[in-house]
Design a protein around this motif. Structure first.
Motif, PDB file in Angstrom:
ATOM      1  N   LEU A  96      30.227  21.730  15.592  1.00 18.81           N
ATOM      2  CA  LEU A  96      30.227  20.363  15.050  1.00 18.81           C
ATOM      3  C   LEU A  96      28.901  19.659  15.325  1.00 18.81           C
ATOM      4  O   LEU A  96      28.379  18.934  14.470  1.00 18.81           O
ATOM      5  CB  LEU A  96      31.392  19.564  15.652  1.00 18.81           C
ATOM      6  CG  LEU A  96      32.793  19.968  15.193  1.00 18.81           C
ATOM      7  CD1 LEU A  96      33.846  19.178  15.957  1.00 18.81           C
ATOM      8  CD2 LEU A  96      32.954  19.746  13.692  1.00 18.81           C
ATOM      9  N   GLN A  97      28.340  19.862  16.523  1.00 19.52           N
ATOM     10  CA  GLN A  97      27.044  19.268  16.829  1.00 19.52           C
ATOM     11  C   GLN A  97      25.948  19.833  15.928  1.00 19.52           C
ATOM     12  O   GLN A  97      25.065  19.093  15.477  1.00 19.52           O
ATOM     13  CB  GLN A  97      26.702  19.509  18.294  1.00 19.52           C
ATOM     14  CG  GLN A  97      27.531  18.674  19.273  1.00 19.52           C
ATOM     15  CD  GLN A  97      27.177  18.949  20.716  1.00 19.52           C
ATOM     16  OE1 GLN A  97      26.506  19.947  21.029  1.00 19.52           O
ATOM     17  NE2 GLN A  97      27.632  18.080  21.620  1.00 19.52           N
ATOM     18  N   ALA A  98      26.020  21.119  15.633  1.00 21.33           N
ATOM     19  CA  ALA A  98      25.028  21.726  14.741  1.00 21.33           C
ATOM     20  C   ALA A  98      25.158  21.163  13.327  1.00 21.33           C
ATOM     21  O   ALA A  98      24.146  20.860  12.663  1.00 21.33           O
ATOM     22  CB  ALA A  98      25.193  23.248  14.731  1.00 21.33           C
TER      23      ALA A  98
ATOM     24  N   THR B 213      22.473  18.954  11.209  1.00 24.36           N
ATOM     25  CA  THR B 213      22.063  19.341   9.849  1.00 24.36           C
ATOM     26  C   THR B 213      22.188  18.171   8.889  1.00 24.36           C
ATOM     27  O   THR B 213      21.274  17.896   8.093  1.00 24.36           O
ATOM     28  CB  THR B 213      22.920  20.518   9.357  1.00 24.36           C
ATOM     29  OG1 THR B 213      22.780  21.622  10.249  1.00 24.36           O
ATOM     30  CG2 THR B 213      22.493  20.939   7.956  1.00 24.36           C
ATOM     31  N   TRP B 214      23.328  17.447   8.966  1.00 22.67           N
ATOM     32  CA  TRP B 214      23.515  16.306   8.070  1.00 22.67           C
ATOM     33  C   TRP B 214      22.519  15.194   8.374  1.00 22.67           C
ATOM     34  O   TRP B 214      22.022  14.531   7.449  1.00 22.67           O
ATOM     35  CB  TRP B 214      24.950  15.780   8.192  1.00 22.67           C
ATOM     36  CG  TRP B 214      25.948  16.613   7.466  1.00 22.67           C
ATOM     37  CD1 TRP B 214      26.918  17.400   7.999  1.00 22.67           C
ATOM     38  CD2 TRP B 214      26.062  16.758   6.047  1.00 22.67           C
ATOM     39  NE1 TRP B 214      27.640  18.028   7.014  1.00 22.67           N
ATOM     40  CE2 TRP B 214      27.134  17.652   5.805  1.00 22.67           C
ATOM     41  CE3 TRP B 214      25.370  16.234   4.964  1.00 22.67           C
ATOM     42  CZ2 TRP B 214      27.527  18.023   4.519  1.00 22.67           C
ATOM     43  CZ3 TRP B 214      25.760  16.599   3.680  1.00 22.67           C
ATOM     44  CH2 TRP B 214      26.824  17.477   3.473  1.00 22.67           C
TER      45      TRP B 214
ATOM     46  N   ASN C  66      17.979   6.027   7.917  1.00 22.91           N
ATOM     47  CA  ASN C  66      16.901   6.993   7.684  1.00 22.91           C
ATOM     48  C   ASN C  66      15.604   6.274   7.309  1.00 22.91           C
ATOM     49  O   ASN C  66      15.547   5.036   7.205  1.00 22.91           O
ATOM     50  CB  ASN C  66      17.301   8.010   6.616  1.00 22.91           C
ATOM     51  CG  ASN C  66      17.524   7.363   5.257  1.00 22.91           C
ATOM     52  OD1 ASN C  66      17.403   6.152   5.095  1.00 22.91           O
ATOM     53  ND2 ASN C  66      17.869   8.173   4.279  1.00 22.91           N
ATOM     54  N   GLN C  67      14.560   7.063   7.091  1.00 27.17           N
ATOM     55  CA  GLN C  67      13.233   6.487   6.848  1.00 27.17           C
ATOM     56  C   GLN C  67      13.187   5.716   5.531  1.00 27.17           C
ATOM     57  O   GLN C  67      12.524   4.678   5.431  1.00 27.17           O
ATOM     58  CB  GLN C  67      12.187   7.609   6.838  1.00 27.17           C
ATOM     59  CG  GLN C  67      10.759   7.103   6.699  1.00 27.17           C
ATOM     60  CD  GLN C  67       9.745   8.232   6.767  1.00 27.17           C
ATOM     61  OE1 GLN C  67      10.131   9.398   6.928  1.00 27.17           O
ATOM     62  NE2 GLN C  67       8.477   7.905   6.635  1.00 27.17           N
TER      63      GLN C  67
ATOM     64  N   MET D 273      19.916  13.651   5.709  1.00 24.71           N
ATOM     65  CA  MET D 273      19.834  12.225   5.408  1.00 24.71           C
ATOM     66  C   MET D 273      18.442  11.673   5.689  1.00 24.71           C
ATOM     67  O   MET D 273      17.999  10.724   5.036  1.00 24.71           O
ATOM     68  CB  MET D 273      20.876  11.450   6.225  1.00 24.71           C
ATOM     69  CG  MET D 273      22.320  11.780   5.863  1.00 24.71           C
ATOM     70  SD  MET D 273      22.647  11.694   4.080  1.00 24.71           S
ATOM     71  CE  MET D 273      22.173  10.015   3.732  1.00 24.71           C
ATOM     72  N   ARG D 274      17.738  12.256   6.658  1.00 27.41           N
ATOM     73  CA  ARG D 274      16.375  11.782   6.945  1.00 27.41           C
ATOM     74  C   ARG D 274      15.435  12.045   5.779  1.00 27.41           C
ATOM     75  O   ARG D 274      14.565  11.218   5.479  1.00 27.41           O
ATOM     76  CB  ARG D 274      15.849  12.468   8.214  1.00 27.41           C
ATOM     77  CG  ARG D 274      16.450  11.934   9.504  1.00 27.41           C
ATOM     78  CD  ARG D 274      15.657  12.421  10.700  1.00 27.41           C
ATOM     79  NE  ARG D 274      16.285  11.986  11.962  1.00 27.41           N
ATOM     80  CZ  ARG D 274      17.086  12.734  12.686  1.00 27.41           C
ATOM     81  NH1 ARG D 274      17.362  13.971  12.288  1.00 27.41           N
ATOM     82  NH2 ARG D 274      17.616  12.274  13.803  1.00 27.41           N
ATOM     83  N   VAL D 275      15.604  13.183   5.120  1.00 28.34           N
ATOM     84  CA  VAL D 275      14.687  13.542   4.024  1.00 28.34           C
ATOM     85  C   VAL D 275      15.283  13.245   2.657  1.00 28.34           C
ATOM     86  O   VAL D 275      14.680  13.583   1.635  1.00 28.34           O
ATOM     87  CB  VAL D 275      14.313  15.037   4.117  1.00 28.34           C
ATOM     88  CG1 VAL D 275      13.615  15.333   5.424  1.00 28.34           C
ATOM     89  CG2 VAL D 275      15.557  15.916   3.963  1.00 28.34           C
ATOM     90  N   ALA D 276      16.462  12.624   2.607  1.00 30.48           N
ATOM     91  CA  ALA D 276      17.096  12.320   1.319  1.00 30.48           C
ATOM     92  C   ALA D 276      16.241  11.322   0.539  1.00 30.48           C
ATOM     93  O   ALA D 276      15.572  10.456   1.125  1.00 30.48           O
ATOM     94  CB  ALA D 276      18.499  11.744   1.541  1.00 30.48           C
TER      95      ALA D 276
END
Length: 430
Positions: A65-67, A71-72, A96-97, A76-79
Motif C-alpha cells: 500500500l505504501q508503494a 506511485t500515485w 502538486n506543483q 499526481m506530481r507530474v500530472a
C-alpha cells in the motif's frame, strides 16, 4: 472379646482403604490437570506460527500500500492538471506543483497544515469543497480566479484566470480537487474568432463585387454558359450569407445588450408572420405547421432579433423534416416561484432528430453534424430523388447568442414521442 477384636480390625482396614482410594483420586485429578495443561500448551504452541504468519502478511500488505501511495503521489506530481487535498476542516494537506503554480502556492511545503482559505483567497473554491462534502457527490464548477500577490508590482502584472475545478469526496470528510487552467484555450478561441471575423470583414466587399458581376453575366449569357452562371450564383450568395452571419455573430458577442431594442412583442402573431415568410419552402415538401398554447402572449424583446431566431429554427425544422411532415410549435407562459416568469417556446420537427454525439455541440459556430440528418427524400411521379441540405453552421450559434442577450436559454433535445429534433427557447417576460 474375639468378636470385638474382629470388628475393630475390620474398621481399621476399611479406613485404610478409603484413605488409599482418596489419595488415588487426588493423584488422578492432578494427572488429568497436567494432561489438560499440556494440551492447551500444544494448542498455544500451534497458534504462535499462525500469528507470526499473519504479522508478516500484514507487513507485506502495508509495504504494498505504501508503494502504491508513493506511485500515485508521483503520478499526481507530474500530472498536467493541478490537484490538492483538504481534510474535514478544509485544511490543506497536499498539492502538486501544477496547483501551486495555478493558485500561487509557491510558499507551501509538505507538512504545513493550514486552512486552504489562508493560502488561496477564492471563496468559489471554498464553497465548492463544502458542497462536495455535504452532498457526498462529485461537483464541477468554472469561475474567474483573481490571483493575489504580496508584491504590489507583481500584482499589477497578474491577470485573472478562468479555472475549472472537479471535486471528489474522500474518506473521513476529506475532499480532493482537480484544477484546470482554461485561460489558454479561451485565449486561443478568442484569437481564432477575431482572426476569422477580420477575414470575413475583408471578404465582404470582394464577394459583393463578384455577386454583381455574376448577376450581370446571368442576364447577358446564353446557354450553355448561362447554366454555369446559374450554378455559380447560389454559391456566391451562400458565401455572402456566411460572411454576414459571422460578422453579425461577432457583433452580438462584443456587447449583446447594446444590440437589442426591446419593445412589446406579441408572440403568436410573430410566429404566424415568420411562417408566412418561409411557407413557400415548406410547401415544396408539403410540410404543415401545428400551433398550440397561448393565443395572445406579450413579452419585452427585440422584434427583429426574435424574428431572426424563429426564422432560423423553423427553417432548420423544414430542412430536416420528411416529405408531408409536421412541425409542432408550442408556446406557454411559465409561472416560477424561484425566478421571474418566462415564456417557453418549443419547436419540434418530425425528422430523425439529432445524433446523440452531436447534441453537446449543435450551438457551436461552424459545427456541422452527421450528414445523414441532412439527407431528405422527396417522392416524384416517376422516381424518388434525394438531396442534401446546406447550411453555414452558424444558424444555431446566432440563435443562442440572441437568446442569451435577452437573458434566456435555449436547449437542443430529441423529442421522446416524435423522435424529431426539439428546440426549447425560454425568454423572460420582462
Amino acid at each position: 472379646m474375639v468378636l470385638l477384636a474382629f470388628l475393630l480390625g475390620l474398621g481399621i482396614g476399611i479406613c485404610l482403604w478409603l484413605w488409599q482410594y482418596t489419595q488415588l483420586q487426588a493423584r488422578l485429578q492432578r494427572l488429568l490437570r497436567t494432561v489438560s495443561n499440556d494440551s492447551e500448551m500444544a494448542t498455544s504452541l500451534g497458534a504462535i506460527p499462525r500469528l507470526r504468519h499473519e504479522i508478516v502478511s500484514a507487513r507485506q500488505q502495508r509495504e504494498e500500500l505504501q508503494a502504491k501511495l508513493q506511485t500515485w503521489e508521483q503520478l499526481m506530481r507530474v500530472a498536467p492538471v493541478g490537484y490538492l487535498q483538504v481534510d474535514e476542516e478544509n485544511q490543506l494537506l497536499w498539492c502538486n506543483q501544477q496547483a501551486q503554480q495555478l493558485l500561487g502556492l509557491q510558499k507551501w511545503e509538505p507538512g504545513q497544515v493550514r486552512l486552504l482559505l489562508e493560502w488561496v483567497r477564492s471563496y468559489e473554491l471554498d464553497q465548492l469543497i463544502e458542497q462536495t462534502r455535504e452532498r457526498q457527490q462529485p461537483q464541477v464548477k468554472e469561475w474567474l480566479f483573481h490571483r493575489t500577490s504580496a508584491d504590489a508590482a507583481a500584482l499589477s502584472e497578474l491577470r485573472a484566470l478562468t479555472v475549472n475545478a472537479a471535486t471528489l469526496p474522500l474518506h473521513n470528510g476529506q475532499v480532493g480537487v482537480f484544477l484546470e487552467n482554461r485561460q489558454p484555450l479561451l485565449d486561443l478561441a478568442r484569437t481564432r474568432d477575431r482572426w476569422v471575423s477580420d477575414l470575413a470583414h475583408e471578404l465582404k466587399t470582394p464577394l459583393t463585387s463578384i455577386l454583381l458581376v455574376v448577376e450581370a453575366l446571368q442576364q447577358q449569357l446564353e446557354p450553355p454558359y448561362k447554366l454555369w452562371v446559374d450554378r455559380l450564383l447560389p454559391e456566391v450568395e451562400r458565401l455572402i450569407s456566411l460572411v454576414q452571419n459571422w460578422l453579425e455573430l461577432s457583433q452580438l458577442e462584443l456587447d449583446p445588450s447594446r444590440q437589442l431594442s426591446r419593445k412589446p412583442v406579441e408572440l403568436r402573431s410573430l410566429i404566424d408572420s415568420v411562417w408566412h415568410t418561409i411557407e413557400p419552402l415548406a410547401q415544396r415538401q408539403q410540410i404543415r405547421l401545428s400551433y398550440s398554447g397561448a393565443e395572445t402572449l406579450w413579452i419585452e424583446a427585440d422584434k427583429s432579433r426574435l424574428t431572426q431566431v424563429l426564422l432560423n429554427l423553423l427553417d432548420n425544422s423544414i430542412k430536416f423534416s420528411p416529405f408531408q411532415g409536421t412541425i409542432w410549435v408550442n408556446v406557454e407562459l411559465i409561472n416560477s416561484e424561484t425566478k421571474l416568469n418566462y415564456v417557453q417556446i418549443n419547436i419540434i420537427d418530425s425528422g430523425c432528430g439529432f445524433p446523440p454525439t452531436d447534441l453537446p455541440y449543435v450551438f457551436e459556430r461552424l459545427y456541422r453534424g452527421d450528414l445523414a440528418r441532412a439527407r431528405q427524400t422527396i417522392p416524384d411521379s416517376k422516381k424518388i430523388s434525394t438531396f442534401t441540405t446546406h447550411g453555414s453552421g452558424l444558424g444555431l450559434a446566432i440563435v443562442k447568442q440572441i437568446v442569451s442577450a435577452h437573458g434566456g436559454t435555449v436547449k437542443a433535445m430529441n423529442h421522446p414521442e416524435t423522435k424529431g429534433a426539439w428546440l426549447q427557447v425560454e425568454l423572460p417576460t420582462h
